[in-house]
Scaffold this motif. Structure first.
Motif, mmCIF file in Angstrom:
data_model
loop_
_atom_site.group_PDB
_atom_site.id
_atom_site.type_symbol
_atom_site.label_atom_id
_atom_site.label_comp_id
_atom_site.label_asym_id
_atom_site.label_seq_id
_atom_site.Cartn_x
_atom_site.Cartn_y
_atom_site.Cartn_z
ATOM 1 N N PHE A 118 0.845 -1.198 0.000
ATOM 2 C CA PHE A 118 0.000 0.000 0.000
ATOM 3 C C PHE A 118 0.881 1.249 0.000
ATOM 4 C CE2 PHE A 118 -2.679 3.366 1.743
ATOM 5 C CZ PHE A 118 -3.683 3.319 0.792
ATOM 6 N N HIS A 119 1.954 1.211 0.766
ATOM 7 C CA HIS A 119 2.903 2.329 0.732
ATOM 8 C C HIS A 119 3.644 2.367 -0.621
ATOM 9 C CE1 HIS A 119 5.986 5.202 1.751
ATOM 10 N NE2 HIS A 119 6.869 4.338 1.276
ATOM 11 N N ASP A 120 4.288 1.261 -0.961
ATOM 12 C CA ASP A 120 5.158 1.257 -2.148
ATOM 13 C C ASP A 120 4.397 1.547 -3.438
ATOM 14 O OD1 ASP A 120 7.369 0.633 -0.620
ATOM 15 O OD2 ASP A 120 7.269 -1.524 -1.004
ATOM 16 N N ALA A 123 1.159 4.789 -2.860
ATOM 17 C CA ALA A 123 1.725 6.117 -2.587
ATOM 18 C C ALA A 123 2.832 6.520 -3.560
ATOM 19 C CB ALA A 123 2.252 6.161 -1.152
ATOM 20 N N HIS A 124 3.681 5.574 -3.960
ATOM 21 C CA HIS A 124 4.837 5.948 -4.787
ATOM 22 C C HIS A 124 4.554 5.931 -6.288
ATOM 23 C CE1 HIS A 124 8.361 6.489 -2.189
ATOM 24 N NE2 HIS A 124 7.927 5.499 -1.417
ATOM 25 N N VAL A 125 3.753 4.950 -6.731
ATOM 26 C CA VAL A 125 3.696 4.689 -8.178
ATOM 27 C C VAL A 125 3.063 5.797 -9.027
ATOM 28 C CG1 VAL A 125 2.579 3.173 -9.887
ATOM 29 C CG2 VAL A 125 3.977 2.210 -8.039
ATOM 30 N N LEU A 160 17.830 14.113 0.867
ATOM 31 C CA LEU A 160 17.106 14.670 -0.279
ATOM 32 C C LEU A 160 15.901 13.780 -0.608
ATOM 33 C CD1 LEU A 160 17.664 17.099 -2.068
ATOM 34 C CD2 LEU A 160 19.129 15.656 -3.480
ATOM 35 N N TYR A 161 16.151 12.492 -0.654
ATOM 36 C CA TYR A 161 15.083 11.526 -0.923
ATOM 37 C C TYR A 161 14.004 11.613 0.171
ATOM 38 C CZ TYR A 161 12.773 6.981 -1.022
ATOM 39 O OH TYR A 161 11.824 5.995 -1.035
ATOM 40 N N TRP A 162 14.448 11.676 1.406
ATOM 41 C CA TRP A 162 13.528 11.664 2.546
ATOM 42 C C TRP A 162 12.588 12.879 2.532
ATOM 43 C CZ3 TRP A 162 12.479 8.043 6.090
ATOM 44 C CH2 TRP A 162 11.749 8.428 7.224
ATOM 45 N N VAL A 165 10.722 12.871 -1.970
ATOM 46 C CA VAL A 165 9.967 11.700 -2.427
ATOM 47 C C VAL A 165 9.132 11.086 -1.295
ATOM 48 C CG1 VAL A 165 10.180 9.384 -3.421
ATOM 49 C CG2 VAL A 165 11.672 11.228 -4.212
ATOM 50 N N GLU A 166 9.675 11.038 -0.077
ATOM 51 C CA GLU A 166 8.915 10.429 1.019
ATOM 52 C C GLU A 166 8.040 11.433 1.781
ATOM 53 O OE1 GLU A 166 8.318 7.414 1.652
ATOM 54 O OE2 GLU A 166 9.938 6.284 0.725
ATOM 55 N N PHE A 167 8.572 12.613 2.066
ATOM 56 C CA PHE A 167 7.824 13.510 2.962
ATOM 57 C C PHE A 167 7.695 14.937 2.414
ATOM 58 C CE2 PHE A 167 9.020 9.950 5.596
ATOM 59 C CZ PHE A 167 7.814 9.670 6.212
HETATM 60 FE FE FE2 Z 1 8.688 4.809 0.462
#
Ligand code: FE2
Length: 250
Positions: A118-120, A123-125, A160-162, A165-167
């Motif tokens: 559900f996260h991967d 949220a990401h796709v 940078l990613y955190w 892309v994540e937050f």
């Molecule tokens: Fe993630």
């Protein structure tokens, strides 16, 4: 946090999903989309339609990969869980996003020791259909591969990613909207992130690359973009900061 080795040729076994899996997906999807209609950035809401996600069906990676392939050339790489940093950067540099295929259980909807599908996927796709976002994301991978022996650089790229892309948050018509996957898949953090409780800082790659984070609690600060073009336009600055960091540490 536990990490898994990257294995070749892992696949999604769609016929093994149980009625509980479908119910979990449907429950999480329905609950989160009610919140996100108001709080997700418009590009996410547009792109979740592009990838054809809905409450009734767990996404099929084959179909998702066809859509992503046509949109940006990205694809999903099946993993068992969080993979090590080096493999992660290699996959990104190849326009592959690591994704799990398992779902949490009904009795643990809000507690997850590690990211599930559900996260991967939810949220990401969707944003993997957005070219400026993908170009930024691939740059993190490319720089990670090139600098695999420079731990300071890897730490900066992780930040940078955190914080993006994540937050990451974005401002749209003076309202805070969400694009970071860690927030998009979290029922509790969705409302909190755009409330007046945490600190909201202007997007600044230099500041982000020098700001540490804690990955085991809800964030106390978020960086706010104006558009995905701003993310794309930061690429040259990121490369310059990485180059400077290496020079300093020679
Ligand atoms: Fe993630």
């Amino acid at each position: 946090m536990k990490t898994y080795a990257l294995k070749q040729n892992l696949k999604q076994h769609y016929n093994l999903y149980t009625p509980e899996d479908f119910l979990v997906w449907k429950t999480l999807f329905g609950r989160q989309m009610i919140l996100l209609q108001e709080l997700a950035c418009s590009e996410y809401l547009k792109s979740i339609k592009t990838v054809k996600f809905c409450a009734e069906r767990i996404p099929d990676f084959k179909e998702v990969n066809e859509i992503l392939g046509k949109a940006t050339g990205w694809s999903l790489e099946v993993v068992e869980g969080i993979i090590n940093e080096e493999d992660f950067f290699v996959l990104l540099s190849q326009k592959k996003f690591p994704a799990t295929t398992w779902l949490r259980k009904l009795n643990e909807l809000d507690y997850l020791p590690e990211p599930d599908m559900f996260h991967d996927v939810f949220a990401h796709v969707p944003l993997l259909t957005n070219q400026p976002f993908c170009d930024f994301f691939k740059t993190i991978g490319d720089l990670g591969v090139k600098n695999k022996h420079h731990s300071e650089v890897l730490t900066m790229l992780g930040r940078l990613y955190w914080f993006t892309v994540e937050f990451g948050l974005m401002k749209e018509k003076d309202k805070l909207k969400i694009y970071g996957a860690g927030i998009l898949s979290s029922y509790g953090e969705t409302k909190f992130s755009v409330s007046s409780e945490p600190t909201h800082l202007s997007f600044d790659v230099e500041e982000i690359m020098h700001t540490s984070f804690e990955n085991d609690k809800i964030q106390d600060k978020y960086f706010v973009l104006n558009s995905f073009d701003e993310l794309y336009n930061s690429i040259e600055r990121i490369k310059a900061i990485v180059k400077g960091e290496k020079t300093v540490n020679l």
